[in-house]
Motif scaffolding. Structure first.
Motif, PDB file in Angstrom:
ATOM      1  N   CYS A 191       0.853  -1.187   0.000  1.00 10.77           N
ATOM      2  CA  CYS A 191       0.000   0.000   0.000  1.00 10.77           C
ATOM      3  C   CYS A 191       0.890   1.239   0.000  1.00 10.77           C
ATOM      4  CB  CYS A 191      -0.905   0.015   1.230  1.00 10.77           C
ATOM      5  SG  CYS A 191      -1.759   1.608   1.421  1.00 10.77           S
ATOM      6  N   CYS A 216      -0.055   3.351   3.559  1.00 10.59           N
ATOM      7  CA  CYS A 216       0.259   2.886   4.917  1.00 10.59           C
ATOM      8  C   CYS A 216       1.359   1.830   4.955  1.00 10.59           C
ATOM      9  CB  CYS A 216      -0.994   2.370   5.610  1.00 10.59           C
ATOM     10  SG  CYS A 216      -1.542   0.763   5.023  1.00 10.59           S
ATOM     11  N   CYS A 254      -6.088  -0.740  -0.660  1.00 12.26           N
ATOM     12  CA  CYS A 254      -5.869  -1.183   0.718  1.00 12.26           C
ATOM     13  C   CYS A 254      -7.120  -0.864   1.544  1.00 12.26           C
ATOM     14  CB  CYS A 254      -4.662  -0.430   1.274  1.00 12.26           C
ATOM     15  SG  CYS A 254      -4.263  -0.792   2.989  1.00 12.26           S
ATOM     16  N   CYS A 280      -7.135   0.928   3.965  1.00 10.09           N
ATOM     17  CA  CYS A 280      -7.015   2.345   4.331  1.00 10.09           C
ATOM     18  C   CYS A 280      -7.404   3.255   3.162  1.00 10.09           C
ATOM     19  CB  CYS A 280      -5.594   2.668   4.808  1.00 10.09           C
ATOM     20  SG  CYS A 280      -4.416   2.971   3.470  1.00 10.09           S
TER      21      CYS A 280
END
Ligand code: ZN
Length: 245
Positions: free
Chosen positions: A129, A132, A150, A152
């Motif tokens: 990712c 993150c 991801c 996130c």
């Protein structure tokens, strides 16, 4: 006269400090096409040349198009290690091979059991990712459509070296060190024309350079033994003769 396989076996038997450097030709025998060869995917017709699609700027600006190409042309989830991968893993187990350096991103050396592997161009099995840093397996690419995201919300990028990107510094440094310290250097499945292959080989200081490649390479003049045969068959037979299996 001694056969080339017997010469190779003798060279392998004489050393416990061998380094193997391999290119796309090592994986073609596992059914993964060499994208730089004339019959490989580089000669196929696409809206953009593969060198463009596989570049960092293309990934950044046309991520979905990148992934369409990447999923269909770069990932071979069913590919299995071939005789070359297994022979190299066996030689490491026997204490002969100190390092395997590869330009391939398919992870087949590790799958075959090799431990000290330097993947110069990264690995398709790691996907990261960009926001993150979370790491994903290839499944995240294969089991999604469009741009893989991801949890996130960040975009996931394969941990492979794209055009316009530099090689991982520590991987390159360790690979260079292994080559410079090697007693025997076996090079297979590469014509040695593509960066950084040729540069890396120039660090070799020994006098037992073995080239196994179906066509001419730019280092033939320096080689002590040249074998123009299948790399899987060649390494497989040499190891078979050595171990008496
Ligand atoms: Zn993330």
């Amino acid at each position: 006269m001694k056969s080339a396989i017997d010469e190779l076996r003798d060279i392998i038997e004489s050393s416990d400090n061998i380094v193997f450097f391999g290119g796309a030709g090592v994986s073609t025998e596992s059914g993964i096409p060499d994208f730089r060869s004339t019959d490989g995917l580089y000669s196929e017709k696409y809206a953009h040349p593969p060198e463009t699609i596989l570049s960092r700027s293309f990934f950044n600006s046309r991520t979905e198009e990148f992934y369409h190409f990447y999923r269909t042309k770069m990932l071979y989830p069913g590919a299995k290690p071939n005789a070359a991968h297994f022979a190299l893993a066996k030689l490491e187990e026997l204490g002969k091979i100190k390092a395997v350096i590869t330009q391939n991103v398919d992870g087949l050396h590790t799958q075959a059991g090799s431990i000290n592997v330097f993947e110069l161009h990264g690995s398709a099995h790691r996907n990261i990712c960009m926001d993150c840093g979370k790491v994903f397996t290839t499944d995240v690419i294969l089991q999604t459509e469009g741009i893989p995201l991801c949890t996130c919300g960040g975009v996931i990028k394969p941990d492979v070296v794209l055009y316009e990107e530099g090689l991982d510094h520590s991987v390159l440094e360790n690979a260079t060190l292994a080559v410079s310290r090697a007693d025997v250097l076996i090079v297979g499945g590469t014509s040695l024309n593509v960066y950084p292959a040729a540069g890396l080989i120039s660090y070799y200081r020994g006098n037992k350079l073995v080239l196994i490649n179906k066509s001419e390479t730019s280092y033939d003049y320096r080689a002590n033994l040249i074998i123009r045969e299948s790399i899987g068959e060649t390494l497989g037979k040499a190891v078979e003769k050595m171990t008496g299996r």
